[in-house]
Design a protein around this motif. Structure first.
Motif, PDB file in Angstrom:
ATOM      1  N   LEU A  21       6.406  24.825 -35.417  1.00  0.00           N
ATOM      2  CA  LEU A  21       6.936  24.266 -34.177  1.00  0.00           C
ATOM      3  C   LEU A  21       7.129  25.385 -33.160  1.00  0.00           C
ATOM      4  CD1 LEU A  21       9.650  21.755 -35.452  1.00  0.00           C
ATOM      5  CD2 LEU A  21       7.449  21.188 -34.429  1.00  0.00           C
ATOM      6  N   PRO A  22       6.870  25.118 -31.877  1.00  0.00           N
ATOM      7  CA  PRO A  22       7.128  26.147 -30.864  1.00  0.00           C
ATOM      8  C   PRO A  22       8.618  26.433 -30.773  1.00  0.00           C
ATOM      9  CG  PRO A  22       6.616  24.054 -29.820  1.00  0.00           C
ATOM     10  CD  PRO A  22       6.356  23.869 -31.279  1.00  0.00           C
ATOM     11  N   GLY A  23       8.952  27.628 -30.333  1.00  0.00           N
ATOM     12  CA  GLY A  23      10.358  28.005 -30.225  1.00  0.00           C
ATOM     13  C   GLY A  23      11.093  27.151 -29.213  1.00  0.00           C
ATOM     14  N   ALA A  24      12.337  26.843 -29.521  1.00  0.00           N
ATOM     15  CA  ALA A  24      13.133  26.000 -28.628  1.00  0.00           C
ATOM     16  C   ALA A  24      13.774  26.795 -27.502  1.00  0.00           C
ATOM     17  CB  ALA A  24      14.218  25.285 -29.428  1.00  0.00           C
ATOM     18  N   ALA A  25      14.011  28.065 -27.720  1.00  0.00           N
ATOM     19  CA  ALA A  25      14.698  28.867 -26.706  1.00  0.00           C
ATOM     20  C   ALA A  25      13.922  28.958 -25.390  1.00  0.00           C
ATOM     21  CB  ALA A  25      14.984  30.268 -27.252  1.00  0.00           C
ATOM     22  N   PRO A  26      12.595  29.135 -25.393  1.00  0.00           N
ATOM     23  CA  PRO A  26      11.877  29.208 -24.110  1.00  0.00           C
ATOM     24  C   PRO A  26      11.856  27.890 -23.343  1.00  0.00           C
ATOM     25  CG  PRO A  26      10.600  30.211 -25.894  1.00  0.00           C
ATOM     26  CD  PRO A  26      11.716  29.456 -26.523  1.00  0.00           C
ATOM     27  N   THR A  27      12.164  26.766 -24.014  1.00  0.00           N
ATOM     28  CA  THR A  27      12.145  25.450 -23.341  1.00  0.00           C
ATOM     29  C   THR A  27      13.478  24.747 -23.589  1.00  0.00           C
ATOM     30  OG1 THR A  27      11.081  24.503 -25.297  1.00  0.00           O
ATOM     31  CG2 THR A  27       9.652  25.175 -23.485  1.00  0.00           C
ATOM     32  N   PRO A  28      14.549  25.209 -22.972  1.00  0.00           N
ATOM     33  CA  PRO A  28      15.891  24.675 -23.283  1.00  0.00           C
ATOM     34  C   PRO A  28      16.106  23.239 -22.840  1.00  0.00           C
ATOM     35  CG  PRO A  28      15.982  26.204 -21.425  1.00  0.00           C
ATOM     36  CD  PRO A  28      14.589  26.293 -21.968  1.00  0.00           C
ATOM     37  N   ASN A  29      15.306  22.712 -21.900  1.00  0.00           N
ATOM     38  CA  ASN A  29      15.505  21.359 -21.392  1.00  0.00           C
ATOM     39  C   ASN A  29      14.483  20.368 -21.936  1.00  0.00           C
ATOM     40  OD1 ASN A  29      17.775  21.782 -19.546  1.00  0.00           O
ATOM     41  ND2 ASN A  29      16.340  23.082 -18.401  1.00  0.00           N
ATOM     42  N   LEU A  30      13.745  20.753 -22.966  1.00  0.00           N
ATOM     43  CA  LEU A  30      12.697  19.890 -23.513  1.00  0.00           C
ATOM     44  C   LEU A  30      13.306  18.640 -24.144  1.00  0.00           C
ATOM     45  CD1 LEU A  30       9.588  19.993 -23.769  1.00  0.00           C
ATOM     46  CD2 LEU A  30       9.922  20.798 -26.109  1.00  0.00           C
ATOM     47  N   MET A  31      12.809  17.457 -23.719  1.00  0.00           N
ATOM     48  CA  MET A  31      13.302  16.182 -24.227  1.00  0.00           C
ATOM     49  C   MET A  31      12.265  15.457 -25.078  1.00  0.00           C
ATOM     50  SD  MET A  31      16.466  15.531 -23.288  1.00  0.00           S
ATOM     51  CE  MET A  31      16.764  17.205 -23.831  1.00  0.00           C
ATOM     52  N   ALA A  32      10.988  15.766 -24.916  1.00  0.00           N
ATOM     53  CA  ALA A  32       9.930  15.079 -25.670  1.00  0.00           C
ATOM     54  C   ALA A  32       8.855  16.092 -26.040  1.00  0.00           C
ATOM     55  CB  ALA A  32       9.330  13.932 -24.856  1.00  0.00           C
ATOM     56  N   LEU A  33       8.485  16.090 -27.327  1.00  0.00           N
ATOM     57  CA  LEU A  33       7.456  16.999 -27.826  1.00  0.00           C
ATOM     58  C   LEU A  33       6.504  16.224 -28.717  1.00  0.00           C
ATOM     59  CD1 LEU A  33       6.187  19.776 -28.408  1.00  0.00           C
ATOM     60  CD2 LEU A  33       7.889  20.068 -30.235  1.00  0.00           C
ATOM     61  N   SER A  34       5.216  16.300 -28.416  1.00  0.00           N
ATOM     62  CA  SER A  34       4.182  15.695 -29.259  1.00  0.00           C
ATOM     63  C   SER A  34       3.317  16.821 -29.819  1.00  0.00           C
ATOM     64  CB  SER A  34       3.317  14.723 -28.454  1.00  0.00           C
ATOM     65  OG  SER A  34       2.270  14.212 -29.262  1.00  0.00           O
ATOM     66  N   ILE A  35       3.323  16.936 -31.138  1.00  0.00           N
ATOM     67  CA  ILE A  35       2.565  17.995 -31.808  1.00  0.00           C
ATOM     68  C   ILE A  35       1.752  17.389 -32.939  1.00  0.00           C
ATOM     69  CG2 ILE A  35       4.449  18.615 -33.382  1.00  0.00           C
ATOM     70  CD1 ILE A  35       3.663  21.576 -32.827  1.00  0.00           C
TER      71      ILE A  35
END
Length: 805
Positions: free
Chosen positions: A513-527
């Motif tokens: 999974l990509p790191g969460a720290a660089p995207t602190p406001n991410l609400m939806a992730l499709s991987i």
């Protein structure tokens, strides 16, 4: 059928219990009940045999089953009956008598030529009736008299020429959509549409409509969507005259606007209150375009214009200046698949620049657009949405199209599936668009992207999916809220995107999974469809704040730690999309394909590392023990002696003369079998005296190991004949045959090998593993197969001589 027999048997027992006058009085009634019961059960069995899907379902699908009639046994429980694509010719009164709850009846693509007038009498709840593409020569009002709930009626594609003297649809008060017409349909009379006041959709196939009585469609007060396929401009203008106030969306198909004098008949369209006009499969010319535009610009309520799959015979030399009226309401223009035979000459749009300032939405899709002139872009001052997908725009042409002052109000731009290849140049070309929010440049071929790019500061949505980028860099604008980089073979993602809310990474090669720290406001992730092995508790905790996380279709390694985490995490199902149905294990093999939430591993599987370490220690100790024993008892010396004995035993030796029964063993590739078996064998075995050849296809002993067969046959032959070709040197079995003959070729120093060169072989084309073949070709004379017939007799003479030597 056993049910029928049981019912009749029960009835017989019932009859046996009565006697005397009662029996005499009611016998005929009981017999009648028995007959009706038998007929009903027989019809039900016939239906189940013809349409197995009707057995236990309300939706009865009998399409494409070769039926010649509507099967009996259709009951009140059926709500949908699909009989399309059969061979039904006639609909009888009793066919649908019991289907009182039928909602949809599909009879399209049959051979129906006649319908009893009361065939639909019991279908009071029917909402959809499709009789299209049959052979109906007339339309009877009696068919529809009892269809009070009918909303959709399809009658197109039959053979009727007219609808009769009156309206067949007068009783259909709830009708919403009506499709009618065919290649023979030629007349519309007054009164044909009486009883219809409001239609959502009216589709008339009038490609050969030649007679229209004025006022025929005027009885319909409102039509949301009117589709008419027609050729006659005169008839079309008469129809439009009746539809001036009633049609909201008018769609015209398959008409040619190529004669300027005929266009004057369409002046009546300028009075139409339609809000949307669609031209589909229309022919236009340079001479008629100004006339059509002049008519459309006078329409008082026209908002949207569509040209789909049309043809233009010309290059835009329209000769007059087309200006927009102050009262003009046209705002949306859509052009899809416009065919311009000389599109490469179509660059001058100065004649319509005055009209361009009105548009707020423009779509020009799949039309071979390679350039938008700067002056045209600058006149699109109100444009908010522009779709130029599936065209030929390149980096340089985009730079010219998005010049200074171009598209000043543009918010959404779609440039997907064009010819863009330089992402840095694309960003720089669009940097003048200060209001651009949404940009779609997917399905282009960017490849490597630079570390930094210039973009409009307002950009929030960027689609870079399927653009062949191997990695993401600082070229991606940092202020994005939505980023789609799916389908790009990415192996990692670690960009600093503090404003990002949605990230789409499907169909890449990510393993974590990509790191969460660089995207602190991410609400939806499709991987989805990556190579994730799983995720840790820490990774999940960092993404737990999200509303949606779709990580399905990955190769989850269901380790004990991963399973323990996902099975005890209470908030997992609230975050992961489709959990747990769409998440399955890929490894270990024992649980592959099982849902992650249902997998339980044993204690031994959960301590695999400890087991592996213990096994390694035991193996190491065993090796030490074997080395010590071997050294003490000289095991190495015995092994070497055994190996030497085996080599000596397997070494081929010359067979006794009495066992030599072949003149030659033929070694060849299966790809050359046609020449060997049909040419060479026939020539040699039919010679006088004949030669006896050994072929592997014919003379090998079935069931015997192939290596033993090769050795035995070589030893039982006077000669070994090698048929050399490109295929020979690529064959592993041919190499074995060459290797097994080495003893006789070299150790015994004789001439048992004969080489026949079937086709020229370059020395460098011979693989290194054929070192013996190289040596033979350098030391022995070989025969070459000539293509000229006059030289082939000499070839056969030399070959026979070599075999006899």
């Amino acid at each position: 059928m056993w049910t029928l027999e049981l019912e009749v048997a029960s009835l017989g027992i019932f009859l046996a219990q009565f006697s005397g006058p009662i029996m005499a009085t009611h016998t005929w009634q009981v017999v009648a009940i028995c007959v009706l019961l038998a007929v009903h059960l027989s019809e039900q069995q016939t239906l189940e045999q013809a349409c197995p899907s009707c057995d236990a379902s309300q939706d009865c699908n009998c399409s494409a089953m070769g039926l010649d009639f509507i099967p009996p046994g259709i009951t009140a429980r059926i709500t949908t009956l699909n009989l399309a694509h059969n061979r039904i010719k006639h609909i009888r009164s009793q066919d649908l008598q019991q289907a009182v709850n039928l909602r949809a009846l599909l009879l399209q693509f049959n051979k129906i030529s006649s319908i009893d007038e009361d065939a639909f009498q019991s279908l009071a709840k029917l909402e959809l009736l499709d009789l299209s593409n049959n052979s109906l020569a007339h339309v009877s009002p009696a068919w529809f008299g009892h269809l009070l709930s009918l909303q959709h009626l399809h009658l197109q594609g039959n053979s009727y020429r007219e609808l009769g003297k009156s309206s067949p649809f007068s009783s259909l008060r709830n009708l919403s959509s009506l499709h009618l017409g065919n290649a023979r349909f030629s007349v519309i009379r007054q009164g044909n549409f009486e009883g219809l006041e409001i239609l959502h959709k009216l589709w008339i196939d009038g490609s050969n409509l030649s007679q229209y009585e004025q006022g025929s469609l005027k009885s319909i007060k409102k039509i949301n969507h009117m589709i008419i396929s027609i050729r006659s401009i005169n008839v079309f203008s008469e129809i439009v005259r009746d539809l001036v106030y009633s049609v909201t969306w008018l769609e015209v198909r398959r008409i040619a606007f190529n004669i300027p004098a005929e266009i004057q008949e369409l002046r009546v369209m300028s009075l139409s209150f339609s809000k949307k006009i669609t031209f589909r499969q229309i022919l236009l010319t340079d001479a008629t375009v100004p006339e059509i535009v002049s008519i459309l610009e006078h329409m008082p309520k026209l908002v949207e214009l569509e040209l789909i799959d049309c043809r233009l015979l010309g290059t835009g030399q329209w000769g007059v200046q087309i200006e927009a009226k102050e009262s003009q309401t046209l705002r949306v223009l859509t052009i899809e698949k416009l065919s311009i035979e000389k599109f490469y000459l179509f660059t001058d749009l100065q004649t319509v620049e005055g009209l361009l300032s009105l548009f707020t939405r423009v779509t020009v899709q799949n039309t071979k657009v390679f350039l938008v002139p700067c002056s045209v872009s600058q006149h699109l001052i109100s444009l908010e949405y522009l779709d130029l997908s599936e065209n030929l725009l390149g980096d340089l042409s985009l730079e010219h199209s998005a010049c200074q002052g171009a598209w000043p109000s543009l918010q959404t731009l779609n440039l997907s599936q064009n010819s863009l290849s330089d992402l840095e140049m694309t960003g720089k070309s669009l940097s003048y668009l200060r209001n651009l929010i949404v940009l779609d440049i997917s399905l282009n071929n960017f490849g490597e992207i630079p570390d930094a790019c210039e973009w409009p500061n307002s950009l929030k949505y960027l689609n870079l999916s399927s653009t062949q980028i191997p990695k993401v860099t600082g070229c991606i604008p940092p202020g994005l809220e939505v980023l789609d980089v799916s389908g790009n073979n990415l192996k990692e993602f670690g960009l600093q995107l503090p404003s990002l809310k949605e990230l789409y990474l499907s169909k890449n090669q990510l393993k974590t999974l990509p790191g969460a720290a660089p995207t602190p406001n991410l609400m939806a992730l499709s991987i989805r469809r990556n190579k994730l092995n799983g995720f840790t508790r820490e990774e999940f905790e960092s993404f737990k704040r999200m509303e949606h996380l779709d990580a399905s279709d990955n190769n989850f390694m269901c380790s004990c730690e991963f399973l323990s985490f996902v099975q005890h995490e209470a908030g997992l199902a609230q975050v992961l999309v489709g959990w747990p149905d769409r998440y399955v294990c890929d490894s270990p093999l024992a649980v592959r394909g099982m849902r992650v939430g249902a997998v339980r591993l044993s204690l031994m599987e959960c301590h695999r590392s400890l087991v592996v370490a213990l096994v390694c220690v035991l193996v190491f100790l065993a090796i030490l023990l074997l080395v010590a024993v071997g050294y003490k008892y000289h095991v190495v010396w015995y092994l070497r002696m055994t190996w030497a004995w085996l080599r000596a035993k397997r070494k081929p030796r010359r067979a006794p003369p009495k066992d030599v029964c072949y003149d030659a063993f033929v070694s060849y590739s299966d790809n050359d079998s046609d020449w060997v078996e049909n040419t060479m064998v026939r020539e040699l075995e039919q010679a006088c005296p004949p030669f006896r050849l050994c072929l592997h296809k014919r003379d090998f002993v079935p069931g015997k190991w192939i290596v033993d067969n090769i050795i035995d046959c070589i030893e039982k032959s006077h000669k070994t004949l090698f048929v050399l070709s490109e295929h020979f040197v690529q064959s592993e079995w041919c190499k074995y045959e060459l290797d097994f003959s080495h003893f006789r070729l070299f150790d015994e120093n004789n001439d048992t090998a004969i080489l026949v060169l079937l086709e020229p072989i370059q020395s460098k084309a011979i693989p290194k593993r054929f070192c013996k073949l190289r040596k033979i070709m350098n030391t022995k004379t070989y025969l070459e197969w000539p293509l000229e017939e006059e030289q082939q007799q000499l070839f056969w003479f030399n070959l026979k001589s070599a075999l006899r030597s």
